[in-house]
Write a protein that holds these residues in place. Sequence first.
Motif, PDB file in Angstrom:
ATOM      1  N   ALA A  89       3.458  13.848  14.643  1.00 26.42           N
ATOM      2  CA  ALA A  89       3.155  14.777  15.731  1.00 26.42           C
ATOM      3  C   ALA A  89       3.314  16.220  15.316  1.00 26.42           C
ATOM      4  CB  ALA A  89       4.051  14.465  16.933  1.00 26.42           C
ATOM      5  N   LEU A 119      -4.132  10.667  17.475  1.00 26.54           N
ATOM      6  CA  LEU A 119      -3.645  12.027  17.307  1.00 26.54           C
ATOM      7  C   LEU A 119      -3.987  12.914  18.491  1.00 26.54           C
ATOM      8  CD1 LEU A 119      -4.486  12.561  13.536  1.00 26.54           C
ATOM      9  CD2 LEU A 119      -2.588  11.336  14.602  1.00 26.54           C
ATOM     10  N   PHE A 166      -1.135  13.269  20.841  1.00 25.32           N
ATOM     11  CA  PHE A 166      -0.085  14.207  20.445  1.00 25.32           C
ATOM     12  C   PHE A 166      -0.404  15.612  20.930  1.00 25.32           C
ATOM     13  CE2 PHE A 166       0.979  11.536  16.426  1.00 25.32           C
ATOM     14  CZ  PHE A 166       1.788  10.715  17.185  1.00 25.32           C
ATOM     15  N   ILE A 177       6.196  16.968  24.461  1.00 28.81           N
ATOM     16  CA  ILE A 177       6.765  16.825  23.115  1.00 28.81           C
ATOM     17  C   ILE A 177       7.481  18.116  22.763  1.00 28.81           C
ATOM     18  CG2 ILE A 177       6.252  16.674  20.641  1.00 28.81           C
ATOM     19  CD1 ILE A 177       4.041  14.814  21.189  1.00 28.81           C
ATOM     20  N   ARG A 183       9.451  10.056  17.077  1.00 25.12           N
ATOM     21  CA  ARG A 183       8.001   9.813  17.217  1.00 25.12           C
ATOM     22  C   ARG A 183       7.247  10.216  15.948  1.00 25.12           C
ATOM     23  NH1 ARG A 183       5.948  11.816  23.046  1.00 25.12           N
ATOM     24  NH2 ARG A 183       4.149  10.645  22.307  1.00 25.12           N
TER      25      ARG A 183
END
Length: 219
Positions: free
Chosen positions: A93, A135, A138, A147, A217
């Motif tokens: 990430a 992706l 993310f 995140i 993650r």
Amino acid sequence: MSPRTVVIVDDHAMFRTGVRSELGGSVDVVAEAADVDQAVAAVVAHHPEVVLLDVHLPGGGGAEVMRRFALAERSGSSGPQTRFLALSVSDAAEDVIGTIRAGARGYVTKTITGPELVAAIERVASGDAVFSPRLAGFVLDAFAGTIEVAAVDEDLDRLTEREREVMRLIARGYSYKEVGSELFISTKTVETHMSSVLRKLQLSSRHELTRWASDRRLL
């Protein structure tokens, strides 16, 4: 329509050769580069439509290439608009988000097929954003605030870029030999990096490393 002009940036010559072969005659590869200095020089000289850019490079990484190219553009360099498409072994990430924030228009992993890569180049050249399916989540999560990228980066600051690559592959269950093959380094070098990773993170086993990476993650 003329083929899209492309510069391939990766520090592994064998990988660059493989990408060029996969692309075939679908694009016009005008230059290759193996580190940040070479990459900036090639992009400034050729002004390709798309730069296939590895995230981890000697001299500062893909983000540094984009930063220095942007400075060159502001200094008066002119030519067709150049867009950057990250092509990396890493699908972590913090790498994805950091690269997009640095200016890339897309991010795909090295498991992509030749035809898929050609299509991604065309889309990025046309102005679209392109991501491997996993992706994209993310990026959405990061910009939605779910995140904590800064916290992830802080935890990883003790590791070099190569140690991060080794750490992720080992945490995913790769053997030392498989990691060496993936990163084009010897098994002994993998063992050395792994010992350094465990020492810096104060972990004692692969099992603990996998749990550490999973909690952040990174897998």
